[in-house]
Design an enzyme around this catalytic site. Structure first.
Site, PDB file in Angstrom:
ATOM      1  N   SER A 125      -2.058  -5.427   2.440  1.00  0.00           N
ATOM      2  CA  SER A 125      -1.146  -4.291   2.374  1.00  0.00           C
ATOM      3  C   SER A 125       0.208  -4.770   1.847  1.00  0.00           C
ATOM      4  CB  SER A 125      -0.980  -3.673   3.759  1.00  0.00           C
ATOM      5  OG  SER A 125       0.128  -2.797   3.734  1.00  0.00           O
ATOM      6  N   HIS A 150      -4.060  -2.654  -0.819  1.00  0.00           N
ATOM      7  CA  HIS A 150      -3.690  -1.508   0.023  1.00  0.00           C
ATOM      8  C   HIS A 150      -2.217  -1.155  -0.233  1.00  0.00           C
ATOM      9  CE1 HIS A 150      -4.250   0.985   3.688  1.00  0.00           C
ATOM     10  NE2 HIS A 150      -2.969   0.720   3.903  1.00  0.00           N
ATOM     11  N   ASP A 177       0.846   1.416   0.664  1.00  0.00           N
ATOM     12  CA  ASP A 177       1.302   2.381   1.667  1.00  0.00           C
ATOM     13  C   ASP A 177       2.379   3.296   1.109  1.00  0.00           C
ATOM     14  OD1 ASP A 177      -0.163   1.743   4.103  1.00  0.00           O
ATOM     15  OD2 ASP A 177       0.793  -0.217   3.918  1.00  0.00           O
ATOM     16  N   MET A 215       4.875   6.352   2.031  1.00  0.00           N
ATOM     17  CA  MET A 215       5.482   7.014   3.199  1.00  0.00           C
ATOM     18  C   MET A 215       6.633   7.905   2.755  1.00  0.00           C
ATOM     19  SD  MET A 215       5.695   3.821   5.828  1.00  0.00           S
ATOM     20  CE  MET A 215       4.326   2.669   6.029  1.00  0.00           C
ATOM     21  N   HIS A 274      -2.783   4.665   0.452  1.00  0.00           N
ATOM     22  CA  HIS A 274      -2.764   5.268   1.795  1.00  0.00           C
ATOM     23  C   HIS A 274      -1.578   6.228   1.875  1.00  0.00           C
ATOM     24  CE1 HIS A 274      -2.328   4.318   6.416  1.00  0.00           C
ATOM     25  NE2 HIS A 274      -2.635   5.580   6.189  1.00  0.00           N
ATOM     26  N   MET A 331       0.735   8.445   3.658  1.00  0.00           N
ATOM     27  CA  MET A 331       1.291   8.846   4.957  1.00  0.00           C
ATOM     28  C   MET A 331       2.412   9.829   4.666  1.00  0.00           C
ATOM     29  SD  MET A 331       1.172   5.060   6.580  1.00  0.00           S
ATOM     30  CE  MET A 331       1.054   4.401   4.928  1.00  0.00           C
ATOM     31  N   MET A 354      -6.527   4.066  12.091  1.00  0.00           N
ATOM     32  CA  MET A 354      -5.226   3.410  12.307  1.00  0.00           C
ATOM     33  C   MET A 354      -5.243   2.712  13.665  1.00  0.00           C
ATOM     34  SD  MET A 354      -3.441   3.826   9.619  1.00  0.00           S
ATOM     35  CE  MET A 354      -2.059   2.877  10.284  1.00  0.00           C
ATOM     36  N   ASP A 359      -6.534  -0.400   9.859  1.00  0.00           N
ATOM     37  CA  ASP A 359      -5.196  -0.688   9.350  1.00  0.00           C
ATOM     38  C   ASP A 359      -4.206  -0.784  10.507  1.00  0.00           C
ATOM     39  OD1 ASP A 359      -2.964  -0.889   7.734  1.00  0.00           O
ATOM     40  OD2 ASP A 359      -3.017   1.196   7.047  1.00  0.00           O
TER      41      ASP A 359
HETATM   42  C1  DX5 Z   1       1.343   0.816   8.656  1.00  0.00           C
HETATM   43  C2  DX5 Z   1       0.687   0.664   7.317  1.00  0.00           C
HETATM   44  C3  DX5 Z   1      -0.089  -0.589   7.225  1.00  0.00           C
HETATM   45  C4  DX5 Z   1       0.756  -1.828   7.374  1.00  0.00           C
HETATM   46  C5  DX5 Z   1      -0.040  -2.781   8.206  1.00  0.00           C
HETATM   47  O1  DX5 Z   1       1.922   2.065   8.742  1.00  0.00           O
HETATM   48  O2  DX5 Z   1      -0.195   1.746   7.058  1.00  0.00           O
HETATM   49  O3  DX5 Z   1      -0.875  -0.663   6.057  1.00  0.00           O
HETATM   50  O4  DX5 Z   1       1.117  -2.453   6.184  1.00  0.00           O
HETATM   51  O5  DX5 Z   1       0.741  -3.893   8.473  1.00  0.00           O
HETATM   52  P1  DX5 Z   1       0.282  -5.013   9.478  1.00  0.00           P
HETATM   53  O6  DX5 Z   1      -1.014  -5.565   8.956  1.00  0.00           O
HETATM   54  O7  DX5 Z   1       1.401  -6.004   9.435  1.00  0.00           O
HETATM   55  O8  DX5 Z   1       0.122  -4.359  10.818  1.00  0.00           O
HETATM   56 ZN    ZN Z   2      -1.706   1.471   5.424  1.00  0.00          ZN
END
Ligand code: DX5
Ligand code: ZN
Length: 216
Positions: A8, A33, A35, A37, A66, A68, A139, A172
Site C-alpha cells: 500500500s 494497493h 488508497d 481518501m 481502494h 475510501m 478492513m 487491509d
Molecule cells: C488504511 C488503508 C491501508 C493502509 C494500511 O486506511 O486502507 O491500505 O495503507 O496500512 P498498514 O499496512 O500500515 O496498516
Molecule cells: Zn487500503
C-alpha cells in the site's frame, strides 16, 4: 489459492513515489494497493485520479485502487480512465442498485470490482453484494491511516466470507508476517500491507516474509 502481496503506497515516500513503486515491484509485489481518501468517509485526504494516471506510467503492476470516498459512483469513471485494474468501493457508501450499475460499467472496461467493509460493519451487510463482486476487501483497521494495529475481529469476518464466497479475499490494515499468517489461515489470499513493507529495511525480505508466513 495463490497468496498475492499488495504493497500500500500510503506508507511510501510521496516525494519519490515512482522510485518506491519500482522498488516494490522489483522486490516481488504482485499488485499495487492505492488508497484514495476524501476527508469525508475517512478522516484523511490522499490522492485522486491524476496521480493514479501517473502511477500507471511507471509500473506494470496491476493497480488495486481502494476508494475510501463518500460518493464512489461519481468518481468511478475517472479512476477507470486513469488505469485502475481493480476498484474497491465500501459497502457503507453504496446501495445494491448502485453496485449493479458499477459492476456493468467495470465489466465493460475489464476492471475488477471489489467490495470492502469496515471493522464495525457486520458481515450480513455485505452478503447481498457478494454475487456482484470479484473480490472482498476486509478492513482490519478503521480506514484513514497507515501503521495502525490489526483488529482481531477481522479473522472471524474473513472466515464467514470464505464460507460462502469463492473469489479473492483481501485484507487491509495492520498486516505483518504474524497477522498475515492468521488471515490466510482464515481464508484470505490477498495481503495489502503498507507500513510493514515500506518501513522495512528490505522490501523484498518483507514481501517474502508475508508469502512465507502465509504458506505455513
Ligand atoms: C488504511 C488503508 C491501508 C493502509 C494500511 O486506511 O486502507 O491500505 O495503507 O496500512 P498498514 O499496512 O500500515 O496498516
Ligand atoms: Zn487500503
Amino acid at each position: 489459492m495463490k497468496i498475492l502481496v499488495a504493497p500500500s503506497i500510503l506508507s511510501a515516500d510521496f516525494s519519490r513515489l515512482a522510485e518506491d513503486i519500482r522498488k516494490v515491484q522489483a522486490a516481488g509485489a504482485d499488485l499495487l494497493h492505492v488508497d484514495v481518501m476524501d476527508g469525508h468517509f475517512v478522516p484523511n485526504i490522499t490522492i485522486g485520479p491524476a496521480v493514479v494516471k501517473d502511477i500507471r506510467k511507471v509500473t506494470s503492476l496491476a493497480l488495486d485502487v481502494h476508494l475510501m470516498i463518500e460518493d464512489p459512483l461519481k468518481f468511478a469513471d475517472a479512476f477507470v480512465q486513469a488505469g485502475s485494474d481493480m476498484l474497491t468501493v465500501h459497502i457503507e457508501t453504496v446501495t445494491i442498485a448502485e453496485l449493479k450499475l458499477l459492476r456493468r460499467k467495470l465489466a465493460a472496461a475489464g476492471v475488477k470490482l471489489g467490495i470492502s467493509l469496515n471493522p464495525p460493519t457486520a458481515f450480513n451487510r455485505v452478503k447481498p453484494a457478494l454475487p456482484l463482486v470479484d473480490f472482498v476487501l476486509v478492513m482490519s483497521v478503521n480506514p484513514g491511516f497507515g501503521g495502525q494495529e490489526f483488529i482481531p475481529g477481522a479473522i472471524d469476518k474473513i472466515r464467514r466470507v470464505r464460507e460462502v464466497f469463492k473469489g479473492d479475499i483481501a485484507v487491509d490494515g495492520g498486516i505483518n508476517a504474524q497477522t498475515g499468517a492468521q488471515v490466510v489461515g482464515a481464508g484470505a489470499n490477498i495481503l495489502a500491507a503498507g507500513s510493514y513493507i515500506f518501513k522495512a529495511k528490505s522490501y523484498s525480505a518483507a514481501i517474502r516474509s508475508l508469502k512465507c508466513a502465509a504458506n505455513r
